[in-house]
Scaffold this motif. Structure first.
Motif, PDB file in Angstrom:
ATOM      1  N   UNK A 143     -58.636 -54.543  -1.519  1.00 27.53           N
ATOM      2  CA  UNK A 143     -57.315 -54.038  -1.141  1.00 27.53           C
ATOM      3  C   UNK A 143     -57.374 -53.071   0.027  1.00 27.53           C
ATOM      4  N   UNK A 179     -57.400 -38.180 -12.570  1.00 32.46           N
ATOM      5  CA  UNK A 179     -57.034 -37.047 -11.737  1.00 32.46           C
ATOM      6  C   UNK A 179     -56.088 -37.536 -10.646  1.00 32.46           C
ATOM      7  N   UNK A 180     -55.388 -36.613 -10.040  1.00 33.43           N
ATOM      8  CA  UNK A 180     -54.636 -36.929  -8.840  1.00 33.43           C
ATOM      9  C   UNK A 180     -55.180 -36.026  -7.761  1.00 33.43           C
ATOM     10  N   UNK A 181     -55.357 -36.561  -6.554  1.00 31.31           N
ATOM     11  CA  UNK A 181     -55.945 -35.706  -5.531  1.00 31.31           C
ATOM     12  C   UNK A 181     -55.179 -35.864  -4.227  1.00 31.31           C
ATOM     13  N   UNK A 207     -64.484 -30.856  -5.555  1.00 29.77           N
ATOM     14  CA  UNK A 207     -64.997 -32.222  -5.562  1.00 29.77           C
ATOM     15  C   UNK A 207     -65.881 -32.491  -6.781  1.00 29.77           C
ATOM     16  N   UNK A 234     -66.995 -41.619 -14.249  1.00 25.40           N
ATOM     17  CA  UNK A 234     -66.810 -41.779 -12.799  1.00 25.40           C
ATOM     18  C   UNK A 234     -65.403 -41.359 -12.369  1.00 25.40           C
ATOM     19  N   UNK A 235     -65.273 -41.060 -11.083  1.00 27.93           N
ATOM     20  CA  UNK A 235     -64.008 -40.572 -10.533  1.00 27.93           C
ATOM     21  C   UNK A 235     -62.826 -41.396 -11.014  1.00 27.93           C
ATOM     22  N   UNK A 236     -62.983 -42.737 -10.920  1.00 23.99           N
ATOM     23  CA  UNK A 236     -61.830 -43.596 -11.165  1.00 23.99           C
ATOM     24  C   UNK A 236     -61.356 -43.568 -12.620  1.00 23.99           C
ATOM     25  N   UNK A 237     -62.180 -42.991 -13.519  1.00 19.56           N
ATOM     26  CA  UNK A 237     -61.735 -42.904 -14.910  1.00 19.56           C
ATOM     27  C   UNK A 237     -61.404 -41.477 -15.337  1.00 19.56           C
ATOM     28  N   UNK A 268     -61.678 -53.572  -6.394  1.00 24.84           N
ATOM     29  CA  UNK A 268     -60.312 -53.361  -5.884  1.00 24.84           C
ATOM     30  C   UNK A 268     -60.356 -52.700  -4.514  1.00 24.84           C
ATOM     31  N   UNK A 317     -62.293 -42.374  -1.129  1.00 26.18           N
ATOM     32  CA  UNK A 317     -62.237 -41.362  -2.193  1.00 26.18           C
ATOM     33  C   UNK A 317     -60.841 -41.305  -2.796  1.00 26.18           C
ATOM     34  N   UNK A 369     -53.482 -50.619  -9.653  1.00 24.32           N
ATOM     35  CA  UNK A 369     -54.850 -50.782 -10.134  1.00 24.32           C
ATOM     36  C   UNK A 369     -54.933 -50.550 -11.647  1.00 24.32           C
ATOM     37  N   UNK A 370     -53.932 -49.894 -12.205  1.00 20.87           N
ATOM     38  CA  UNK A 370     -53.906 -49.732 -13.661  1.00 20.87           C
ATOM     39  C   UNK A 370     -53.169 -50.875 -14.333  1.00 20.87           C
ATOM     40  N   UNK A 396     -52.005 -46.535  -7.311  1.00 23.64           N
ATOM     41  CA  UNK A 396     -52.633 -46.099  -8.553  1.00 23.64           C
ATOM     42  C   UNK A 396     -52.079 -46.817  -9.770  1.00 23.64           C
ATOM     43  N   UNK A 411     -58.682 -43.706  -3.005  1.00 23.95           N
ATOM     44  CA  UNK A 411     -58.501 -44.874  -3.870  1.00 23.95           C
ATOM     45  C   UNK A 411     -59.209 -44.667  -5.205  1.00 23.95           C
ATOM     46  N   UNK A 412     -60.412 -44.086  -5.167  1.00 22.88           N
ATOM     47  CA  UNK A 412     -61.146 -43.847  -6.418  1.00 22.88           C
ATOM     48  C   UNK A 412     -60.406 -42.823  -7.280  1.00 22.88           C
ATOM     49  N   UNK A 413     -59.877 -41.773  -6.625  1.00 21.08           N
ATOM     50  CA  UNK A 413     -59.173 -40.750  -7.404  1.00 21.08           C
ATOM     51  C   UNK A 413     -57.930 -41.339  -8.061  1.00 21.08           C
ATOM     52  N   UNK A 414     -57.422 -42.440  -7.490  1.00 21.42           N
ATOM     53  CA  UNK A 414     -56.245 -43.081  -8.075  1.00 21.42           C
ATOM     54  C   UNK A 414     -56.645 -44.114  -9.121  1.00 21.42           C
ATOM     55  N   UNK A 415     -57.942 -44.229  -9.383  1.00 13.87           N
ATOM     56  CA  UNK A 415     -58.382 -45.091 -10.471  1.00 13.87           C
ATOM     57  C   UNK A 415     -58.859 -46.472 -10.047  1.00 13.87           C
ATOM     58  N   UNK A 416     -59.018 -46.719  -8.734  1.00 18.80           N
ATOM     59  CA  UNK A 416     -59.421 -48.054  -8.283  1.00 18.80           C
ATOM     60  C   UNK A 416     -60.918 -48.261  -8.467  1.00 18.80           C
ATOM     61  N   UNK A 417     -61.286 -49.471  -8.916  1.00 17.53           N
ATOM     62  CA  UNK A 417     -62.700 -49.794  -9.057  1.00 17.53           C
ATOM     63  C   UNK A 417     -63.216 -50.363  -7.744  1.00 17.53           C
ATOM     64  N   UNK A 435     -66.554 -36.452  -7.188  1.00 12.54           N
ATOM     65  CA  UNK A 435     -67.201 -36.914  -5.954  1.00 12.54           C
ATOM     66  C   UNK A 435     -68.546 -36.230  -5.755  1.00 12.54           C
TER      67      UNK A 435
END
Lengths: 287, 261, 344
Positions: free
Chosen positions: A204, C77-79, C47, C71-74, A200, A189, C102-103, C99, A191-197, C52
């Protein structure tokens, strides 16, 4: 220091431990030493035969080339079976650990590793029934496909690989599952919140963290497959000559025990080298 | 691709793996009930092969021997293994880690090597081939499993309980009997079931150590298959699979494979 | 930076409703505390904003745009997670850089921003450490740095301080507030610790059984809780019940509290005065002092009134003239009386 509490403590530990370790010594460690000794003999030292010390048995391995070729064939078989098992088994472990939830997971996990605890010989035999020409697989495939297919997999390297993968697949699923289960969902979670697909996260995060488990599983598969002889015999027929079957022959057919011992010892050296190379990872997997 | 779709895909894949794992076993079980001796289809139900099994002295004798050996192995391995586990859990002494590491060779070294080494050694010291040799070998293979399973159970045991019993005046032996063993009993039972399965299913080591004509069931099956399949082998194999899977399901009730969350 | 809005959010797990028609605005740049007992839905709400949790119905807006299908990854946010969720296979630096990597941020830019983020949380010197070598407070800071380095639109904190011990928690509260002020980011955080919520937030929302019961600036909510649950959950409150009469609230001992409507009122423990002689205040009760608890500078008195336990808190000096136990007078000023709108 008899009489002191520390001394008594030692004695008790010794009394509890010695039977088990004595047994292991007699049944495993002394035999391995005896085999080392035997591998340097010219003939078996029973029945009044003439024998002397020699390194001819080891020279046979390095000079004739036959045995080395077979060793290479067995190592290749081990690599293929291990690779197929990891590629097939890891996604399965992932689904079990991260997709399936609750009681269903427990039941499915048990179902996956249950065959592993049943007789491997019998399971190999069951493949022989399925794979034989004009057998069940042939008929099933021809029933589905409109054209006529002759699928005679029996007595082929493919049959051996299928049988071995079937035998050892649960190993890698088990170890990967344990490693994957130890990965906290909040890491994914995060990693997802940081934008990882997804991709990745897999490369990773999940794979690096599950690596010790995957490697442990791979070693647990690779080692016995290199030493396998029953599976190639039953599923490979005349093609099924591997390093393991040659060792088997020395003991049950040719009765050249010293050569068999030398060949076994070379195999043991290879196995130990692999275990040593993987041991840092295995240690990490155990904790 | 949505998450839900991927989850379905994953479950379907899991189903495929289960199919791969169980299909051949089910085919074998079905064929053991098929009338044709040469596995001819279409399927025609017949209990003939099971009937024949009951009259096959050789197979019945081997089966009886396998069970008897497995029981003896279970008793010895469980007793020795539990004692060793308790000592490894309770006591700290130099070389403990080495002792723990020594449990792995019997598991990690291919049975082909262990089996042939045992053959050589047992011949050298005069035990030779036969049932005693098989039992000695099987116990050695089963011991590490028992120790690992019982130790895993012990790891969840709170040592304060032992200390509490000691503080109430119980002797070390009384503590073991009244506090420790009852707690680890599920582990001991599971370890025993593992030991039984290791012995009952063991082929490689038995193959090198048993006397021809006086073999265990797996060895008999192997030699029979190499001579040519007979459906009786199907029948007995089906029974073996059913027994060992049943035992493991039982063991799973007493231990937690793979931990829980 | 962006404001966040949730609208009529519903999420049910079986028969239980974790979120029940929650509508709430989180102002841009504010520090918003979500507070409630366990199972109240506060974490589910957080969440759902993160993505999530997919709500059954209702909408979530970040910066004015609906994000239910993002989706979360777009969501940008910072968590910060309760257990920090630091990647164990990476160093402090690599965790913070994740972060940005991955960007596909450039190497120089990444290095610069990681350094800045680590300096902001005062961990510049530990950049190459493995995460398992860090203390709890340090992990918390790494998690913070990792969450803000991508310059998210909103920062979500899930019980960020609950894993720390008391003393460290107070330090980190101050630290958290400082970082939030320096970055100026819209922050939403979940806690079950009311003191933490009061200290950190400039707005709070209180949830109970999936419903939002009260929200507003902490002082306003504290002074005017509007319902008994909020009064008791936020701070401490003595509830007093009676029968409404035209001239006031009639209590079970026959006393009349003039001008109060009731049927339930509340008085904060710190507003209660104890005397051995009858005071002149209009709101006074005859009660029995059961126990005086010495607590250093502050003291607590446990009082029995009509079989109900009440609590008074004050400086120990205020209680000095009292006996250890016995009959006393309780009184409080009119303006300290909390009346509830719900049952008015």
């Amino acid at each position: 220091m008899a009489g002191t509490i520390a001394g008594q403590d030692r004695r008790k530990a010794f009394m509890l431990l010695s039977p088990a370790y004595l047994w292991l010594t007699v049944a495993v460690f002394l035999p391995l030493s005896a085999m080392a000794y035997f591998s340097f003999l010219s003939d078996v030292p029973f029945g009044g035969k003439d024998w002397h010390f020699t390194i001819a048995n080891y020279r046979a391995f390095f000079e004739t080339g036959t045995y080395a070729t077979l060793m290479w064939k067995s190592l290749k078989l081990g690599l293929i079976v291990t690779a197929v098992s990891v590629v097939v088994g890891f996604p399965c472990a992932y689904v079990l650990a991260k997709v399936v939830k609750g009681r269903a997971r427990e039941a499915l996990f048990l179902l996956v590793i249950l065959p592993f605890w049943s007789n491997s010989l019998v399971r190999i035999f069951s493949w022989a029934i399925v794979l034989r020409g004009n057998g069940v697989l042939d008929r099933a495939v021809n029933a589905v496909l409109p054209w006529d297919v002759k699928l005679n997999l029996m007595f082929s390297p493919t049959a051996i690989v299928i049988g071995l993968v079937h035998s050892y697949l649960p190993y890698v699923i088990l170890t990967s599952y344990l490693a994957l289960q130890a990965i906290d969902d909040s890491l994914i979670e995060a990693a997802r919140s940081l934008g990882a697909k997804r991709r990745t996260i897999l490369w990773r995060l999940i794979l690096p963290l599950a690596a010790p488990g995957i490697i442990a599983g791979a070693v647990l598969i690779f080692v016995p497959v290199v030493g396998s002889f029953m599976e190639p015999r039953l599923l490979g027929g005349r093609l099924g000559t591997y390093y393991g079957t040659v060792i088997e022959d020395q003991f049950v057919a040719v009765f050249n025990w010293p050569l068999g011992a030398a060949l076994s010892f070379i195999l043991l050296a290879v196995v130990l080298a692999i275990l040593a190379a993987a041991s840092p990872m295995l240690k990490r997997a155990a904790t | 691709m949505s998450n839900r779709f991927l989850a379905h895909l994953g479950r379907a894949y899991l189903g495929l793996i289960l199919f791969f794992l169980y299909a051949p076993i089910l085919v074998m079980a079905a064929m053991s009930l098929n009338a044709s001796e040469f596995y001819q289809l279409p399927f025609k139900f017949s209990g003939e092969w099971y009937d024949r099994l009951w009259n096959n002295r050789e197979i019945l004798a081997a089966a009886g021997r396998s069970i008897w050996i497995a029981v003896v192995v279970t008793v010895i391995a469980t007793t020795l293994g539990t004692a060793a586990s308790i000592a490894l859990f309770r006591h700290d002494f130099p070389g403990k880690r080495i002792l723990q590491a020594l449990l792995f060779p019997p598991i990690a070294i291919p049975w082909l090597i262990t089996g042939t080494a045992m053959l050589i050694f047992f011949f050298g010291i005069g035990i030779g081939r036969g049932t005693p040799a098989v039992i000695i070998g099987h116990v050695a293979l089963a011991l590490p499993y028992v120790i690992v399973v019982v130790s895993a159970r012990l790891a969840s045991f709170d040592r304060v309980l032992e200390e509490a019993a000691r503080s109430l005046g119980a002797s070390a032996w009384q503590v073991t009997r009244a506090v420790t063993v009852p707690w680890i009993l599920p582990g001991i039972i599971a370890g025993g079931l593992f030991a039984f399965a290791v012995s009952f299913d063991q082929f490689v080591v038995s193959y090198f150590l048993s006397e021809p004509g006086d073999t265990t069931l797996p060895v008999l099956i192997y030699t029979s298959i190499r001579k040519g399949f007979t459906p009786e082998i199907n029948a007995i194999s089906t029974i073996i699979i059913a027994v060992s899977m049943g035992l493991m399901l039982l063991a799973a009730r007493f231990t937690k494979f793979g931990g829980d969350r | 930076m962006a404001e966040v809005r949730v609208e009529r959010l519903v999420k049910a797990y079986g028969a239980a409703r974790a979120l029940d028609e929650v509508t709430l605005d989180f102002p841009d740049g504010g520090f918003f505390g979500l507070l409630g007992p366990s199972g109240s839905g506060k974490t589910t709400l957080l969440r759902a904003i993160a993505g999530f949790v997919v709500p059954d119905t209702g909408r979530v807006f970040i910066g004015g745009a609906p994000v239910e299908n993002v989706p979360v990854e777009h969501r940008e946010i910072g968590m910060v997670f309760q257990n920090y969720a630091l990647f164990p296979n990476m160093t402090v630096e690599e965790n913070v850089a994740f972060g940005l990597v991955v960007r596909k941020t450039g190497a120089a830019e990444t290095a610069k921003r990681v350094r800045e983020a680590l300096e902001l949380v005062q961990l510049g010197h530990l950049a190459t450490r493995k995460t398992h070598q860090l203390s709890g407070g340090q992990r918390q800071r790494v998690a913070m740095a990792r969450a803000i380095v991508t310059r998210p639109r909103v920062l979500l904190l899930d019980e960020p301080l609950s894993a720390l011990d008391k003393a460290l928690r107070v330090d980190m509260q101050i630290e958290l507030k400082r970082i939030q002020r320096e970055v100026g980011i819209t922050t939403i955080f979940v806690t079950h610790d009311q003191e933490e919520a009061l200290t950190l937030s400039d707005r709070i929302g209180i949830l109970k059984d999936g419903r939002l019961v009260r929200h507003g600036p902490p002082r306003e909510v504290y002074d005017d809780p509007r319902d008994p649950f909020t009064a008791q959950f936020l701070g401490d409150a003595n509830l007093i019940e009676g029968t409404p009469e035209p001239e006031g609230l009639r209590l079970s001992d026959g006393k009349l509290l003039p001008g109060l409507k009731g049927p339930t009122i509340a008085v904060r423990p710190e507003s209660l005065r104890l005397d051995t002689t009858e005071p002149t205040a209009p709101f006074r009760l005859r009660a029995r002092l059961q126990q005086r608890i010495f607590g250093g500078a502050m003291g607590t008195c446990i009082i029995d009134w009509q079989g109900r336990p009440l609590k008074a808190v004050g400086r120990d000096a205020d209680f000095r003239g009292l006996p250890d136990a016995g009959d006393v007078w309780l009184s409080w000023p009119k303006e300290s009386t909390i009346e509830f709108r719900a049952n008015a």
